[in-house]
Design an enzyme around this catalytic site. Structure first.
Site, mmCIF file in Angstrom:
data_model
loop_
_atom_site.group_PDB
_atom_site.id
_atom_site.type_symbol
_atom_site.label_atom_id
_atom_site.label_comp_id
_atom_site.label_asym_id
_atom_site.label_seq_id
_atom_site.Cartn_x
_atom_site.Cartn_y
_atom_site.Cartn_z
ATOM 1 N N HIS A 14 1.823 -13.941 -4.421
ATOM 2 C CA HIS A 14 0.428 -13.517 -4.546
ATOM 3 C C HIS A 14 -0.044 -13.821 -5.964
ATOM 4 C CE1 HIS A 14 0.532 -10.339 -1.080
ATOM 5 N NE2 HIS A 14 1.028 -11.505 -0.716
ATOM 6 N N GLU A 34 -1.427 -11.998 -8.229
ATOM 7 C CA GLU A 34 -1.021 -11.009 -9.231
ATOM 8 C C GLU A 34 0.417 -11.240 -9.686
ATOM 9 O OE1 GLU A 34 -3.754 -8.741 -6.309
ATOM 10 O OE2 GLU A 34 -2.342 -10.406 -6.222
ATOM 11 N N CYS A 73 -2.436 -5.440 -3.208
ATOM 12 C CA CYS A 73 -1.677 -4.856 -2.109
ATOM 13 C C CYS A 73 -0.565 -3.961 -2.682
ATOM 14 C CB CYS A 73 -1.066 -5.960 -1.247
ATOM 15 S SG CYS A 73 0.275 -6.878 -2.061
ATOM 16 N N CYS A 102 2.017 -5.895 -4.926
ATOM 17 C CA CYS A 102 1.459 -6.250 -6.228
ATOM 18 C C CYS A 102 1.227 -5.014 -7.091
ATOM 19 C CB CYS A 102 0.166 -7.043 -6.042
ATOM 20 S SG CYS A 102 0.463 -8.671 -5.309
#
Length: 133
Positions: A25, A27, A55, A58
């Site tokens: 992701h 992040e 999420c 993260c």
């Protein structure tokens, strides 16, 4: 992106599918980039700016990295772990508490995310083989 003292020290973007990596992701990628640049996984006095609410995965990484503050644009009503579906940063059992601010340039961020997924759906439709008759 991860910012320390007004300087960008880490950048990232989503690529779990192309990278065959469920943790890829934006992040996570930005945290990895910043940690490598400073030579420490603890990113104390750093802020993270992202398009969409993080999420659970993260948010956990953000806590472990000791990020000071997260700023995000759009809410993630399906999986947001900051305020939409959960409030991970507010849990009293955590050893580090992250400040956060959501809704920054929310309309622009929402439009960007929607356009991204619309493009992905169109690509998927174009790559499907014709139906057998």
């Amino acid at each position: 992106m991860v910012v320390r003292d007004g300087e960008i020290i880490g950048r990232g973007w989503n690529h779990p599918i192309s990278g065959c990596d469920p943790t890829a992701h934006a992040e996570i990628q930005a945290l990895r980039d910043a940690a490598a640049r400073v030579g420490n996984y603890r990113l104390i006095d750093c802020d993270l700016y992202v398009t969409i609410e993080p999420c659970t995965m993260c948010a956990g990484a953000i806590v472990h990295a000791r990020i000071r503050r997260v700023v995000f644009g759009a809410l993630e009503p399906k999986a947001g772990a900051v305020c939409s579906r959960g409030e991970l940063f507010a849990q009293p059992w955590l050893n580090h508490h992250v400040q956060w601010q959501g809704g920054v340039l929310e309309e622009r961020c929402s439009a960007r995310i929607s356009a991204f997924f619309r493009h992905r759906r169109e690509q998927k439709k174009q790559s499907k083989p014709p139906a057998e008759e």
